[in-house]
Design a protein around this motif. Structure first.
Motif, PDB file in Angstrom:
ATOM      1  N   PHE A 117      -8.684  27.258 -19.799  1.00 23.44           N
ATOM      2  CA  PHE A 117      -8.067  27.746 -21.428  1.00 23.44           C
ATOM      3  C   PHE A 117      -8.041  29.057 -21.208  1.00 23.44           C
ATOM      4  CE2 PHE A 117      -6.919  24.151 -23.335  1.00 23.44           C
ATOM      5  CZ  PHE A 117      -8.357  23.864 -23.558  1.00 23.44           C
ATOM      6  N   THR A 118      -9.176  30.260 -20.481  1.00 24.08           N
ATOM      7  CA  THR A 118      -8.859  31.476 -20.615  1.00 24.08           C
ATOM      8  C   THR A 118      -9.147  32.511 -19.191  1.00 24.08           C
ATOM      9  OG1 THR A 118     -11.369  31.053 -20.625  1.00 24.08           O
ATOM     10  CG2 THR A 118     -10.286  31.188 -23.182  1.00 24.08           C
ATOM     11  N   THR A 119      -8.823  31.412 -17.774  1.00 22.76           N
ATOM     12  CA  THR A 119      -8.263  31.924 -16.955  1.00 22.76           C
ATOM     13  C   THR A 119      -6.885  32.425 -16.768  1.00 22.76           C
ATOM     14  OG1 THR A 119      -9.610  30.675 -15.926  1.00 22.76           O
ATOM     15  CG2 THR A 119      -8.568  31.549 -14.388  1.00 22.76           C
ATOM     16  N   TYR A 120      -6.940  33.555 -16.069  1.00 23.83           N
ATOM     17  CA  TYR A 120      -5.370  34.092 -15.901  1.00 23.83           C
ATOM     18  C   TYR A 120      -5.547  34.428 -14.388  1.00 23.83           C
ATOM     19  CZ  TYR A 120      -8.243  38.486 -16.820  1.00 23.83           C
ATOM     20  OH  TYR A 120      -9.111  39.298 -16.812  1.00 23.83           O
ATOM     21  N   TYR A 121      -4.837  34.681 -13.467  1.00 24.32           N
ATOM     22  CA  TYR A 121      -4.454  34.568 -11.887  1.00 24.32           C
ATOM     23  C   TYR A 121      -3.890  35.539 -11.667  1.00 24.32           C
ATOM     24  CZ  TYR A 121      -6.409  29.779 -12.653  1.00 24.32           C
ATOM     25  OH  TYR A 121      -6.668  29.195 -13.140  1.00 24.32           O
TER      26      TYR A 121
ATOM     27  N   SER B  77      -3.979  24.820 -14.938  1.00 25.25           N
ATOM     28  CA  SER B  77      -4.894  25.510 -14.966  1.00 25.25           C
ATOM     29  C   SER B  77      -6.001  24.781 -15.908  1.00 25.25           C
ATOM     30  CB  SER B  77      -4.955  26.623 -15.484  1.00 25.25           C
ATOM     31  OG  SER B  77      -6.682  27.454 -15.788  1.00 25.25           O
ATOM     32  N   THR B  78      -7.117  24.670 -15.213  1.00 23.43           N
ATOM     33  CA  THR B  78      -8.410  23.513 -15.839  1.00 23.43           C
ATOM     34  C   THR B  78      -9.034  24.664 -16.923  1.00 23.43           C
ATOM     35  OG1 THR B  78      -8.954  22.252 -14.222  1.00 23.43           O
ATOM     36  CG2 THR B  78     -10.427  22.288 -15.106  1.00 23.43           C
TER      37      THR B  78
ATOM     38  N   SER C 259       1.407  24.224 -22.380  1.00 21.25           N
ATOM     39  CA  SER C 259       0.244  24.326 -22.658  1.00 21.25           C
ATOM     40  C   SER C 259      -0.368  24.289 -21.157  1.00 21.25           C
ATOM     41  CB  SER C 259      -0.015  23.509 -23.717  1.00 21.25           C
ATOM     42  OG  SER C 259      -0.358  22.511 -23.375  1.00 21.25           O
ATOM     43  N   MET C 260      -0.238  23.346 -20.201  1.00 20.13           N
ATOM     44  CA  MET C 260      -1.715  22.755 -18.889  1.00 20.13           C
ATOM     45  C   MET C 260      -2.070  24.393 -18.504  1.00 20.13           C
ATOM     46  SD  MET C 260      -3.210  20.546 -20.277  1.00 20.13           S
ATOM     47  CE  MET C 260      -3.983  19.940 -19.128  1.00 20.13           C
TER      48      MET C 260
END
Length: 127
Positions: A104-108, A101-102, A30-31
């Motif tokens: 929760f709602t960022t995608y790459y 990812s620090t 989940s991280m």
């Protein structure tokens, strides 16, 4: 560190569907933000879809938008790529990728933004 194993690839006729799975080791799935990429013979690896840690935000390449759906089940340490209305041009080796990812709602979107990769699974779409 996380290890990724893809499955679910195969041969399908145009218009058909496949669901790819990406099983991750470790207890901190989940991280990680997750992504799917693909590479066709003679072509560079290209972005397909990505999903944030929380699963609330997703992003798709224009070429797959409306046909593919990325999702994740953090309880099962697994990410998925549901592929519908497949076309011959979807033929490629599909890779899942992960990065911590620090947010929760960022995608790459970039391949160079991901730290961990699976071995790939072949998807072949016949016409």
């Amino acid at each position: 560190q996380v290890q990724l194993v893809e499955s679910g690839g195969g041969l399908v006729q145009a218009g058909g569907s496949l669901r790819l799975s990406c099983a991750a080791s470790g207890r901190t799935f989940s991280m990680y933000a997750m992504g799917w990429f693909r590479q066709a013979p003679g072509k560079e690896r290209e972005f397909v879809a990505s999903i944030s840690r929380s699963g609330d935000r997703t992003y798709y390449a224009d070429s797959v938008k409306g046909r593919f759906t990325i999702s994740r089940d953090n309880a099962k340490n697994t990410a998925y790529l549901q592929m519908n209305s497949l076309k011959p041009e979807d033929t490629a080796v599909y890779y899942c990728a992960a990065r911590p990812s620090t947010y929760f709602t960022t995608y790459y979107l970039g391949a160079n933004e991901y730290d961990y990769w699976g071995q790939g699974t072949q998807v072949t779409v016949s016409s």
